[in-house]
Design an enzyme around this catalytic site. Structure first.
Site, mmCIF file in Angstrom:
data_model
loop_
_atom_site.group_PDB
_atom_site.id
_atom_site.type_symbol
_atom_site.label_atom_id
_atom_site.label_comp_id
_atom_site.label_asym_id
_atom_site.label_seq_id
_atom_site.Cartn_x
_atom_site.Cartn_y
_atom_site.Cartn_z
ATOM 1 N N GLU A 173 46.710 11.548 3.851
ATOM 2 C CA GLU A 173 45.661 12.467 4.337
ATOM 3 C C GLU A 173 45.017 13.151 3.132
ATOM 4 O OE1 GLU A 173 47.505 15.028 7.238
ATOM 5 O OE2 GLU A 173 47.925 13.334 8.577
ATOM 6 N N ILE B 175 42.283 4.621 3.288
ATOM 7 C CA ILE B 175 42.973 3.638 4.127
ATOM 8 C C ILE B 175 42.430 2.226 3.870
ATOM 9 C CG2 ILE B 175 43.638 3.026 6.499
ATOM 10 C CD1 ILE B 175 44.786 5.742 5.326
ATOM 11 N N GLN C 258 42.025 -6.787 -24.771
ATOM 12 C CA GLN C 258 42.017 -6.698 -26.242
ATOM 13 C C GLN C 258 41.802 -8.090 -26.856
ATOM 14 O OE1 GLN C 258 42.112 -3.694 -27.437
ATOM 15 N NE2 GLN C 258 41.973 -4.244 -29.592
ATOM 16 N N GLY D 262 38.255 -9.017 -26.923
ATOM 17 C CA GLY D 262 37.353 -8.221 -27.757
ATOM 18 C C GLY D 262 36.227 -7.634 -26.911
ATOM 19 N N GLY D 263 35.034 -7.552 -27.491
ATOM 20 C CA GLY D 263 33.890 -6.954 -26.797
ATOM 21 C C GLY D 263 33.533 -7.682 -25.517
ATOM 22 N N GLU E 256 51.045 3.120 -2.503
ATOM 23 C CA GLU E 256 52.400 2.826 -1.982
ATOM 24 C C GLU E 256 53.467 3.555 -2.805
ATOM 25 O OE1 GLU E 256 53.407 -0.728 -0.150
ATOM 26 O OE2 GLU E 256 51.348 -1.296 0.299
ATOM 27 N N SER F 235 53.997 5.868 -9.668
ATOM 28 C CA SER F 235 55.132 5.549 -10.552
ATOM 29 C C SER F 235 56.127 6.704 -10.600
ATOM 30 C CB SER F 235 54.628 5.231 -11.971
ATOM 31 O OG SER F 235 53.977 3.982 -11.974
HETATM 32 C C1 LIG Z 1 42.518 2.134 -3.310
HETATM 33 C C2 LIG Z 1 43.560 2.888 -2.546
HETATM 34 C C3 LIG Z 1 44.085 2.342 -1.380
HETATM 35 C C4 LIG Z 1 45.026 3.045 -0.632
HETATM 36 N N1 LIG Z 1 45.486 2.541 0.558
HETATM 37 C C5 LIG Z 1 46.236 3.317 1.367
HETATM 38 C C6 LIG Z 1 46.560 2.890 2.708
HETATM 39 O O1 LIG Z 1 46.212 1.772 3.124
HETATM 40 N N2 LIG Z 1 47.261 3.735 3.510
HETATM 41 C C7 LIG Z 1 47.677 4.967 3.091
HETATM 42 O O2 LIG Z 1 48.303 5.674 3.873
HETATM 43 N N3 LIG Z 1 47.398 5.391 1.819
HETATM 44 C C8 LIG Z 1 46.686 4.613 0.964
HETATM 45 N N4 LIG Z 1 46.376 5.053 -0.307
HETATM 46 C C9 LIG Z 1 46.820 6.356 -0.742
HETATM 47 C C10 LIG Z 1 47.904 6.315 -1.807
HETATM 48 O O3 LIG Z 1 49.111 5.851 -1.273
HETATM 49 C C11 LIG Z 1 47.986 7.731 -2.409
HETATM 50 O O4 LIG Z 1 46.821 7.904 -3.205
HETATM 51 C C12 LIG Z 1 49.237 7.916 -3.234
HETATM 52 O O5 LIG Z 1 50.367 7.983 -2.397
HETATM 53 C C13 LIG Z 1 49.184 9.201 -4.077
HETATM 54 O O6 LIG Z 1 48.796 10.301 -3.311
HETATM 55 P P1 LIG Z 1 47.602 11.258 -3.820
HETATM 56 O O7 LIG Z 1 46.477 10.395 -4.194
HETATM 57 O O8 LIG Z 1 47.401 12.309 -2.816
HETATM 58 O O9 LIG Z 1 48.184 11.897 -5.180
HETATM 59 P P2 LIG Z 1 49.147 13.170 -5.277
HETATM 60 O O10 LIG Z 1 50.308 13.018 -4.372
HETATM 61 O O11 LIG Z 1 48.321 14.399 -5.169
HETATM 62 O O12 LIG Z 1 49.687 13.030 -6.785
HETATM 63 C C14 LIG Z 1 48.923 13.439 -7.907
HETATM 64 C C15 LIG Z 1 49.833 13.277 -9.139
HETATM 65 O O13 LIG Z 1 50.990 14.136 -9.012
HETATM 66 C C16 LIG Z 1 52.167 13.359 -9.142
HETATM 67 N N5 LIG Z 1 53.216 13.913 -8.271
HETATM 68 C C17 LIG Z 1 53.109 14.268 -6.952
HETATM 69 N N6 LIG Z 1 54.282 14.711 -6.502
HETATM 70 C C18 LIG Z 1 55.166 14.633 -7.536
HETATM 71 C C19 LIG Z 1 56.545 14.915 -7.701
HETATM 72 N N7 LIG Z 1 57.299 15.382 -6.686
HETATM 73 N N8 LIG Z 1 57.114 14.704 -8.923
HETATM 74 C C20 LIG Z 1 56.373 14.198 -9.945
HETATM 75 N N9 LIG Z 1 55.077 13.888 -9.856
HETATM 76 C C21 LIG Z 1 54.476 14.101 -8.668
HETATM 77 C C22 LIG Z 1 51.774 11.948 -8.726
HETATM 78 O O14 LIG Z 1 52.664 10.964 -9.260
HETATM 79 C C23 LIG Z 1 50.373 11.853 -9.306
HETATM 80 O O15 LIG Z 1 50.451 11.531 -10.669
HETATM 81 C C24 LIG Z 1 45.477 4.315 -1.095
HETATM 82 C C25 LIG Z 1 44.964 4.841 -2.294
HETATM 83 C C26 LIG Z 1 44.020 4.157 -3.004
HETATM 84 C C27 LIG Z 1 43.483 4.775 -4.283
#
Ligand SMILES: Cc1cc2nc3c(=O)[nH]c(=O)nc-3n(C[C@H](O)[C@H](O)[C@H](O)COP(=O)(O)OP(=O)(O)OC[C@H]3O[C@@H](n4cnc5c(N)ncnc54)[C@H](O)[C@@H]3O)c2cc1C
Length: 383
Positions: free
Chosen positions: A127, A157, A336, A339-340, A363, A366
């Site tokens: 969300e 999504i 890399q 190159g360009g 999903e 990292s």
């Molecule tokens: C192209 C794309 C497709 C996607 N498809 C789907 C989909 O089909 N269905 C769906 O439900 N979602 C989907 N997502 C959402 C995706 O799973 C989320 O973007 C992801 O889980 C990260 O959530 P966020 O973007 O709110 O980042 P945030 O949770 O706000 O995180 C921001 C940063 O804070 C770090 N962080 C957060 N909490 C902690 C913690 N406890 N400890 C250390 N670091 C932390 C994170 O690692 C990140 O670096 C998609 C996203 C993209 C970009």
């Protein structure tokens, strides 16, 4: 774990290679530039059985084991991550979850369509306010007689504007955190559900990523998947297997980077000889190759564990963490080597890097994978 592929696995991998060469590779640049994969690809993926892998034949599936699923996902990822993601979500996150958690009626209602490509599925967990902290989602489903009335917004999504059904997670009671979450199978043509395509993505430009807005969306109580309050378990079990599929896609992307870098290094001449003769170029190529092999082995281990009915969640996080970071490194190293020329979209390296970058984010980022692995080792939850 046997690293030798069976005849069936070898055949399905070849089928996937041929499919990619015929149906995907000729269109990759155009789909990326126009931000639109041709939707006809879904039907074609269904026809060759790639949307039914690991699903029982009685529900329209094509059977096969999880290693076969990884092999196909890898080849699709090698061809185009935007297409690979369609399969990873519609089959990996939706159909496989319906197969694991659904009632007989739900399986008969959704699986034949999802496995044939007549339907596309999407996974609605994230969300605007909750990504990593998905258990705190705000979308609400309120019981009203034999129905639930759902309101809320889902963000990022995959397949969102293409989907016929969304596996949607919503809060059904006031229990704190993930305990109040339930899962629903919501047809996307239900009144009150609107979708908006998210444009301007760095990569995966051809993929239909959307925001879903639900305003008083009424579904029958029978649309609930699994018992009330089990939604978060449904989501986590889907993602545990889903991470293997992302990892396999990353292996394919990194392999594409390797193939492109080796080819280019043999063709491009500088200082009077092909750049492959320069040792520092060989170092870039060798770094990609080691990443590809290590990521593939970690990914195959997950498939092997699933197929033998053994625990795999931590190994899936390890594979996803390593393979996604490896894919970014591999694409960057390949660029890399180019190159360009790597910086313009007539050559593949730039798109590979743009597509790879999201793999360490979705999903579970990292950082979240490291917390899953750390929790398994220490017994301490940092969530
Ligand atoms: C192209 C794309 C497709 C996607 N498809 C789907 C989909 O089909 N269905 C769906 O439900 N979602 C989907 N997502 C959402 C995706 O799973 C989320 O973007 C992801 O889980 C990260 O959530 P966020 O973007 O709110 O980042 P945030 O949770 O706000 O995180 C921001 C940063 O804070 C770090 N962080 C957060 N909490 C902690 C913690 N406890 N400890 C250390 N670091 C932390 C994170 O690692 C990140 O670096 C998609 C996203 C993209 C970009």
């Amino acid at each position: 774990m046997n690293l030798e592929l069976s005849e069936e696995q070898t055949a399905v991998r070849q089928l996937a290679k041929d499919f990619v060469a015929r149906e995907i590779t000729p269109h990759v640049v155009e789909w990326d530039r126009t931000e639109s994969v041709d939707r006809a690809i879904v039907k074609k993926l269904g026809e060759v059985g790639f949307l039914g892998l690991t699903i029982d034949e009685e529900y329209g599936g094509s059977g096969g084991d999880h290693l076969a699923y990884c092999l196909v996902t890898e080849e699709l990822g090698r061809g185009d991550s935007a297409v690979r993601g369609i399969v990873s979500v519609s089959l990996g996150l939706v159909a496989k979850t319906v197969a694991s958690w659904g009632s007989e009626e739900q399986k008969r209602q959704w699986l034949p369509g999802l496995t044939s490509g007549a339907y596309v599925g999407c996974f609605g967990l994230t969300e605007p306010g909750t990504g990593s902290d998905a258990g705190n989602l705000a979308t609400k489903a309120v019981r009203d007689g034999d129905s639930y009335v759902i309101s809320g917004t889902k963000m990022f999504i995959t397949n969102g504007t293409w989907a016929d059904v969304v596996l949607l997670f919503a809060r059904t009671n006031d229990a704190p955190g993930h305990r109040g979450v339930s899962a629903f199978l919501v047809p996307t043509d239900t009144p009150g559900l609107t979708r908006r395509t998210i444009h301007g993505k760095l990569g995966l430009r051809g993929q239909a990523t959307a925001e879903l807005v639900l305003e008083d969306v009424r579904v029958p109580a029978s649309a609930m998947l699994a018992p009330e309050g089990k939604g978060f378990s449904v989501a986590m079990s889907a993602l545990a297997k889903g991470r293997m599929s992302v990892a396999a896609g990353c292996v394919g992307l990194a392999q594409a980077a390797l193939d492109a870098a080796v080819r280019y290094a043999g063709e491009r001449e500088q200082f009077g000889k092909p750049i492959a003769h320069h040792q520092l170029v060989q170092e870039l190529i060798s770094d990609i190759a080691v990443d590809v092999d290590a990521a593939r082995l970690l990914t195959w281990r997950v498939a092997d564990l699933i197929d033998r009915g053994l625990p795999f969640t931590t190994e899936s996080s390890k594979a996803k963490l390593f393979a996604s970071e490896a894919a970014v490194r591999a694409a960057n190293n390949a660029l890399q080597v180019f190159g360009g020329y790597g910086y313009i979209d007539e050559y593949p390296a730039g798109k590979l890097l743009r597509d790879a970058r999201v793999m360490t984010l979705y999903e579970g980022t990292s950082q979240i994978q490291k917390l899953v692995i750390g929790r398994a080792l220490t017994g301490v939850s940092a969530f």
